[in-house]
Design a protein around this motif. Structure first.
Motif, PDB file in Angstrom:
ATOM      1  N   ASP B 239       1.103  -1.181   0.204  1.00 41.28           N
ATOM      2  CA  ASP B 239       0.010  -0.016   0.315  1.00 41.28           C
ATOM      3  C   ASP B 239       0.873   1.027   0.169  1.00 41.28           C
ATOM      4  OD1 ASP B 239      -2.754  -0.722  -0.109  1.00 41.28           O
ATOM      5  OD2 ASP B 239      -2.486  -1.125   1.930  1.00 41.28           O
ATOM      6  N   ALA B 240       1.876   1.302   0.399  1.00 40.59           N
ATOM      7  CA  ALA B 240       2.893   2.012   0.967  1.00 40.59           C
ATOM      8  C   ALA B 240       3.696   2.265  -0.343  1.00 40.59           C
ATOM      9  CB  ALA B 240       4.516   1.755   1.799  1.00 40.59           C
ATOM     10  N   LEU B 241       3.855   1.273  -1.200  1.00 41.47           N
ATOM     11  CA  LEU B 241       3.983   1.907  -3.128  1.00 41.47           C
ATOM     12  C   LEU B 241       3.516   2.043  -3.704  1.00 41.47           C
ATOM     13  CD1 LEU B 241       6.691  -1.294  -3.163  1.00 41.47           C
ATOM     14  CD2 LEU B 241       7.177   0.976  -2.929  1.00 41.47           C
ATOM     15  N   LYS B 242       1.929   2.443  -3.300  1.00 41.66           N
ATOM     16  CA  LYS B 242       1.189   2.469  -4.063  1.00 41.66           C
ATOM     17  C   LYS B 242       0.880   3.856  -4.070  1.00 41.66           C
ATOM     18  CE  LYS B 242      -1.755  -1.726  -4.442  1.00 41.66           C
ATOM     19  NZ  LYS B 242      -2.801  -2.722  -3.734  1.00 41.66           N
ATOM     20  N   SER B 243       0.888   3.727  -2.628  1.00 44.84           N
ATOM     21  CA  SER B 243       0.890   5.688  -2.545  1.00 44.84           C
ATOM     22  C   SER B 243       2.061   6.717  -3.026  1.00 44.84           C
ATOM     23  CB  SER B 243       0.261   5.839  -0.343  1.00 44.84           C
ATOM     24  OG  SER B 243       1.712   5.587   0.126  1.00 44.84           O
ATOM     25  N   MET B 244       3.268   6.136  -3.055  1.00 48.73           N
ATOM     26  CA  MET B 244       4.116   6.835  -3.580  1.00 48.73           C
ATOM     27  C   MET B 244       3.513   6.665  -5.089  1.00 48.73           C
ATOM     28  SD  MET B 244       7.256   6.212  -1.055  1.00 48.73           S
ATOM     29  CE  MET B 244       7.489   4.034  -0.457  1.00 48.73           C
ATOM     30  N   ALA B 245       2.818   6.553  -5.804  1.00 49.99           N
ATOM     31  CA  ALA B 245       2.460   5.963  -7.348  1.00 49.99           C
ATOM     32  C   ALA B 245       3.614   4.869  -7.440  1.00 49.99           C
ATOM     33  CB  ALA B 245       3.025   7.892  -7.895  1.00 49.99           C
ATOM     34  N   LEU B 246       4.329   3.863  -6.956  1.00 56.69           N
ATOM     35  CA  LEU B 246       4.564   2.386  -7.474  1.00 56.69           C
ATOM     36  C   LEU B 246       4.251   1.333  -7.636  1.00 56.69           C
ATOM     37  CD1 LEU B 246       7.577   3.763  -5.521  1.00 56.69           C
ATOM     38  CD2 LEU B 246       7.729   4.285  -7.895  1.00 56.69           C
TER      39      LEU B 246
END
Lengths: 246, 373
Positions: B239-246
């Protein structure tokens, strides 16, 4: 009320997990350059609402606007452009366990800028100094305490100096001194960088210290959305209980 | 601790002592015997001599009342001390049980078939999306820097490829050795001992090399991929990666996909060579075949088609292991126990998929060969 002042606007949001309704017609807003706290008792849908704001969940119905754009209708590249203007701090940090603190903080800088390694390293050092983790720059998440992980997560969230910062219970589980330190840092972000901050919290002491605007949720419905001062004089029993018993 | 007793006081019962966890079984037993002998519809139980009560004691009183009701006897508590009354109010659990749903109704056969079909469809849908994402990003990452972690491919190549070499090498050596030993005993009877070299060369290149390497990597690297991704899901790292547009597939999975695609054929080649070396040890010591005749026999037995067959299989196996490993990792919900279950499921399904794919590929290559002829 001037709508353009609101970086975050949610209208009639209804959602849930499988067939369990968690958020029921939620309409809220978060004003620019202010600290908005989403509060309420455990299980009322605070984290779910936050996850909708960064599109980790898809709503059943309703509208979510960030920076004036309807994010439920954007495709992935368009939404990624929005995400680059947002920092997110997860409840338990969500630091990547296989990377050091410095590497974690440098992810957004490496991925979304063309800065060279030297500048990135300097920026990482500045962010970590800001959260008082300069001494732990090369440590791994497993070697950090809970509070340190949260601060490292904050450093990563603010790596790109985003205009909008989301945080899920930043002070939960921290000792009062560390919690107050984190609150001061969030206030600095708002005052010095003009950041809009939206946090989920039920730490009353922290809310009283930093909140400009509050959104009170109860069983998936909005009981109150407005300035903190008004919340305490609105005469809503559950809101009063929350502040008096917290 | 004094034992709790249930005694008759005239027409009533009286409980004397503690109603706590250690006494529950004893009291239930005594009460059961006493209730068997009772014939009246009503029975009063004096609780005034209860010295202590805990949550188990409250449950015990409720159980006694229910078992008496089953025998058509109504129990009435009398002379209830204040602390017992308070405990009964606090721990009765009736408030919560009001909203508790009853046991789920058993679904009909048709409903179960429907649910099964829905689940299978859902799994296939997710799996195909993952496959599509993996191939899309693995092509995109060849030209774009964004979304990749620097040095991760090399890191994964070391973890998946180099670190697996000793175990793959050892197993392949032993497989070659055993196969040679078993076949030598038979071929020797017909004076065809030299053909051990042909047999091992072909079987190692076409079948045993790719499949043994794949099974080793499914157990070693497939499980590691699943547990790493599953842990990332559970701890919100994805989720953290998704929140960093990754995209987690692009950032986490694609380097592993590349590494597996490169490492598997290389390890397969090494496995084949070491397996043949194992067979040569038997040839030299048991069949007295020298290095040169053994080598000549191996070279004359192998065709380019055999090598290509082995390599194609190894690449397909690599993709199956990495995609199934990631699939099981990404669909984890819950906590640490789910990570363990996903890892087990990943290894089992990868090994099954490898063997199934081997049969299909074996058939395709065999048919291809037949058509050539």
């Amino acid at each position: 009320m001037n709508e353009s002042r609101h970086i975050v606007e949610v209208s009639d949001l209804t959602s849930g997990y499988e067939d369990i309704r968690v958020l029921d017609n939620v309409s809220i807003h978060a004003p620019s350059n202010q600290i908005t706290i989403i509060l309420g008792s455990s299980g009322c849908g605070k984290t779910t609402l936050l996850k909708h704001l960064i599109r980790l969940l898809q709503p059943w119905s309703g509208s979510i606007r960030l920076f004036g754009q309807e994010i439920t209708e954007l495709d992935e590249p368009e939404f990624n452009t929005i995400l680059r203007k947002i920092g997110v701090m997860f409840q338990n940090g969500a630091l990547l366990g296989s990377m050091s603190v410095a590497e974690n903080v440098s992810i957004p800088l490496e991925q979304h800028t063309d800065l060279n390694d030297e500048i990135i390293r300097k920026l990482v050092e500045i962010k970590l100094d800001l959260v008082e983790l300069g001494h732990a720059i090369d440590r791994y998440p497993s070697e950090l305490s809970g509070g340190m992980r949260k601060r490292a997560a904050l450093a990563r969230a603010i790596a790109l100096d985003p205009p909008l910062l989301f945080g899920d219970e930043p002070s939960a589980g921290l000792d009062p001194v560390t919690s107050a330190g984190l609150d001061e840092l969030i206030l600095k972000m708002r005052d010095q960088l003009g950041m809009t901050v939206v946090l989920v919290s039920h730490e009353v002491a922290s809310i009283k210290r930093i909140a400009d605007h509050v959104i009170f949720l109860d069983r998936g419905k909005v009981l109150f959305c407005g300035p903190l001062k008004e919340a305490r004089s609105a005469g809503i029993q559950k809101v009063d209980d929350f502040f008096s018993k917290g | 601790m004094k034992e709790t007793q249930i005694t008759w006081t005239g027409m009533d019962l009286a409980i004397e002592g503690e109603l706590t966890i250690p006494m529950v079984s004893l009291v239930l037993k005594q009460a059961g015997q006493l209730l068997e002998l009772h014939a009246q519809p009503d029975l009063s139980v004096d609780l005034s001599r209860v010295e202590k009560i805990d949550t188990a004691g409250v449950v015990l009183l409720e159980t006694l009342k229910n078992s008496a009701a089953a025998k058509n006897i109504r129990l009435h508590w009398t002379r209830i001390p204040a602390f017992v009354d308070q405990a009964m109010t606090t721990f009765s659990g009736k408030k919560d049980s009001k909203g508790t749903p009853g046991p789920p109704r058993e679904a009909s056969v048709l409903a179960r078939m429907g649910n099964f079909a829905y689940d299978v469809g859902h799994h296939l849908h997710d799996l195909f999306y993952l496959i599509a994402d993996t191939f899309y990003y693995s092509v995109q990452n060849l030209t774009k820097r964004h979304g990749q972690r620097k040095g991760e491919f090399t890191n994964q190549l070391v973890l998946i490829g180099m670190n697996a070499f000793p175990i793959v090498g050892l197993v392949s050596f032993l497989i070659g050795l055993i196969l040679a030993l078993q076949s030598a005993a038979q071929l020797r009877q017909f004076g065809a001992a030299i053909y051990v070299a042909d047999l091992i060369a072909i079987s190692m290149t076409r079948e045993m090399g790719p499949i043994m390497t794949a099974i080793m990597l499914a157990g070693r690297s497939g499980s590691a991929i699943t547990s790493e991704i599953a842990t990332m899901v559970v701890t919100e790292e994805t989720d953290a990666l998704k929140s960093m547009a990754l995209n987690p597939v692009q950032y986490v999975l694609v380097p592993k996909f590349y590494a597996m695609t490169v490492a598997m054929p290389l390890l397969t080649i090494l496995s084949v060579i070491i397996g043949i070396l194992g067979a040569f040890v038997i040839g030299l010591t048991y069949l007295e075949i020298g290095l040169e005749p053994f080598y000549n026999q191996v070279v004359s037995a192998l065709f380019l088609k055999d090598i290509i067959t082995g390599l194609v299989k190894s690449v397909v196996f690599a993709w199956l292991i990495v995609i199934l490993g990631a699939y099981h990792g990404f669909r984890v919900r819950g906590g640490a126990a789910e990570v363990g279950k996903a890892t087990t499921a990943s290894v089992v399904s990868s090994i099954f998929a490898v063997i199934f794919a081997d049969s299909i590929l074996g058939l395709i290559f065999y048919l291809g060969q037949t058509i050539d002829i």
